[in-house]
Design a protein around this motif. Structure first.
Motif, mmCIF file in Angstrom:
data_model
loop_
_atom_site.group_PDB
_atom_site.id
_atom_site.type_symbol
_atom_site.label_atom_id
_atom_site.label_comp_id
_atom_site.label_asym_id
_atom_site.label_seq_id
_atom_site.Cartn_x
_atom_site.Cartn_y
_atom_site.Cartn_z
ATOM 1 N N MET A 129 -26.171 30.942 -20.117
ATOM 2 C CA MET A 129 -26.039 29.875 -21.101
ATOM 3 C C MET A 129 -24.888 30.218 -22.041
ATOM 4 N N PRO A 130 -24.046 29.235 -22.411
ATOM 5 C CA PRO A 130 -22.867 29.545 -23.233
ATOM 6 C C PRO A 130 -23.246 30.056 -24.620
ATOM 7 N N VAL A 131 -22.407 30.963 -25.134
ATOM 8 C CA VAL A 131 -22.596 31.577 -26.441
ATOM 9 C C VAL A 131 -21.284 31.504 -27.201
ATOM 10 N N GLN A 132 -21.355 31.229 -28.498
ATOM 11 C CA GLN A 132 -20.173 31.280 -29.358
ATOM 12 C C GLN A 132 -20.525 32.025 -30.628
ATOM 13 N N SER A 133 -19.516 32.681 -31.221
ATOM 14 C CA SER A 133 -19.711 33.283 -32.541
ATOM 15 C C SER A 133 -18.496 32.987 -33.397
ATOM 16 N N ASP A 134 -18.757 32.525 -34.610
ATOM 17 C CA ASP A 134 -17.702 32.203 -35.577
ATOM 18 C C ASP A 134 -16.634 31.293 -34.980
ATOM 19 N N GLY A 135 -17.073 30.365 -34.120
ATOM 20 C CA GLY A 135 -16.168 29.359 -33.577
ATOM 21 C C GLY A 135 -15.379 29.774 -32.359
ATOM 22 N N ASP A 136 -15.640 30.968 -31.813
ATOM 23 C CA ASP A 136 -14.954 31.433 -30.613
ATOM 24 C C ASP A 136 -15.955 31.628 -29.480
ATOM 25 N N ALA A 137 -15.550 31.279 -28.249
ATOM 26 C CA ALA A 137 -16.405 31.482 -27.085
ATOM 27 C C ALA A 137 -16.674 32.971 -26.894
ATOM 28 N N ARG A 138 -17.946 33.329 -26.670
ATOM 29 C CA ARG A 138 -18.332 34.732 -26.535
ATOM 30 C C ARG A 138 -19.180 34.963 -25.287
ATOM 31 N N GLY A 139 -18.793 34.370 -24.198
ATOM 32 C CA GLY A 139 -19.489 34.624 -22.951
ATOM 33 C C GLY A 139 -20.798 33.872 -22.835
ATOM 34 N N HIS A 140 -21.773 34.521 -22.213
ATOM 35 C CA HIS A 140 -23.024 33.851 -21.880
ATOM 36 C C HIS A 140 -24.217 34.780 -22.104
ATOM 37 N N THR A 141 -25.414 34.180 -22.077
ATOM 38 C CA THR A 141 -26.648 34.957 -22.162
ATOM 39 C C THR A 141 -26.823 35.769 -20.883
ATOM 40 N N PRO A 142 -27.615 36.868 -20.958
ATOM 41 C CA PRO A 142 -28.521 37.286 -22.040
ATOM 42 C C PRO A 142 -27.767 37.895 -23.222
ATOM 43 N N ILE A 143 -28.407 37.795 -24.420
ATOM 44 C CA ILE A 143 -27.792 38.316 -25.639
ATOM 45 C C ILE A 143 -28.823 39.069 -26.475
ATOM 46 N N ARG A 144 -28.308 39.895 -27.364
ATOM 47 C CA ARG A 144 -29.108 40.518 -28.420
ATOM 48 C C ARG A 144 -28.294 40.452 -29.704
ATOM 49 N N ILE A 145 -28.953 40.089 -30.806
ATOM 50 C CA ILE A 145 -28.306 39.987 -32.112
ATOM 51 C C ILE A 145 -29.088 40.831 -33.104
ATOM 52 N N ASP A 146 -28.369 41.649 -33.877
ATOM 53 C CA ASP A 146 -29.007 42.431 -34.935
ATOM 54 C C ASP A 146 -27.994 42.692 -36.040
ATOM 55 N N ILE A 147 -28.275 43.646 -36.916
ATOM 56 C CA ILE A 147 -27.405 43.964 -38.052
ATOM 57 C C ILE A 147 -26.860 45.379 -37.873
ATOM 58 N N PRO A 148 -25.560 45.599 -38.003
ATOM 59 C CA PRO A 148 -25.014 46.956 -37.872
ATOM 60 C C PRO A 148 -25.407 47.840 -39.053
#
Length: 296
Positions: A269-288
């Motif tokens: 499934m398509p993924v974007q971050s801050d308005g730029d294409a960022r590949g596809h799922t699977p994903i993980r999001i956390d805090i550095p």
């Protein structure tokens, strides 16, 4: 009083166009008038801003690194500054400039230059995304599903010519073609179902529009916006609610607070971050582990 020996690196994407390049040059002169030595460094390719910022950090010759661009440029520069004590400045010359609006960075270049020269900063915790393209930081939000599909298909040439209107045109086209596959979202390990998902550090989206009632920029938390309904009618309803500032009051929109978000199903499934294409799922999001210092 600013340090007369203060060095500033301004990272600029030269594809922004002559008009914006001229604005960056004038901004560098304003910084010099405010007592800072400014060096403009152009990027040569996508991701180069991260390399340039990382080099500036390693050389330890500047007090500030200025990202001259939109949220995508800011995120690239932030990636290269991760873990340093250098202050990130923002010259908002991008399409939406959501983070600049969120943090109330002056859009008046004289005020912005004086603010940066004053040395005042605030602490912001970015997010970290792991997707099929690898790992990157984001400063405002990640989209999974419909809005990410729009980012993937929007014409870069049209975006350069008409700005945010390119996203409107891409959205209208995508409404008739996008297949809304159900998404399983793990929010701190708890599963939820959604048609589309936005994971945000800020309260704003696509410029000045309110996505969530509360910003998470100063905290080690994420806002998770789950859109429950699929299809053209629901997408139009969500869009109108966003414009009116009533999105959080929609009966099928759920907003959660989390430390981690994972999406494993469906894949690709398509993924974007801050308005730029960022590949596809699977994903993980956390805090550095380290925050950013941003001039405000």
């Amino acid at each position: 009083m600013p340090d007369p020996n203060a060095q500033v690196t301004v990272i600029l994407n030269p594809t922004a166009g002559r008009r914006r390049i001229g604005r960056v040059v004038r901004f560098a002169r304003r910084l010099q008038h405010a007592g800072m030595q400014a060096d403009i460094v152009p990027t040569l390719h996508k991701g180069h801003a991260t390399d340039l910022a990382r080099r500036a950090v390693a050389e330890r010759t500047c007090s500030h690194i200025i990202a001259a661009g939109g949220d995508g440029t800011v995120a690239e520069v932030a990636e290269g500054m991760a873990g340093s004590d250098i202050i990130l400045g923002i010259l908002p010359v991008g399409t939406a400039n959501v983070l600049a609006r969120e943090l109330r960075v002056p859009f008046d270049d004289d005020r912005n230059a004086r603010m940066i020269a004053g040395g005042v900063s605030t602490i912001v915790w970015p997010g970290r995304l792991r997707s099929s393209m690898g790992e990157c930081l984001f400063v405002q939000m990640v989209g999974i599903g419909f809005d990410a599909h729009v980012v993937h298909v929007v014409s870069a040439r049209l975006k350069k010519l008409v700005g945010r209107a390119a996203y409107v045109m891409a959205t209208l086209g995508a409404l008739w073609k996008y297949t809304f596959a159900p998404i399983t979202v793990l929010v701190d390990g708890v599963p939820y179902q959604a048609a589309s998902v936005i994971v945000s550090k800020g309260a704003l989206y696509a410029g000045k529009y309110v996505l969530t009632p509360r910003t998470q920029q100063a905290s080690r938390k994420l806002s998770v916006v789950l859109f429950g309904a699929a299809g053209i009618g629901s997408s139009i309803r969500y869009g109108l609610a966003l414009l009116r500032g009533t999105l959080s009051r929609q009966h099928d929109v759920r907003i959660l607070t989390a430390e981690t978000v994972e999406i494993r199903d469906p894949c690709h499934m398509p993924v974007q971050s801050d308005g730029d294409a960022r590949g596809h799922t699977p994903i993980r999001i956390d805090i550095p582990d380290r925050p950013l210092r941003i001039a405000v």
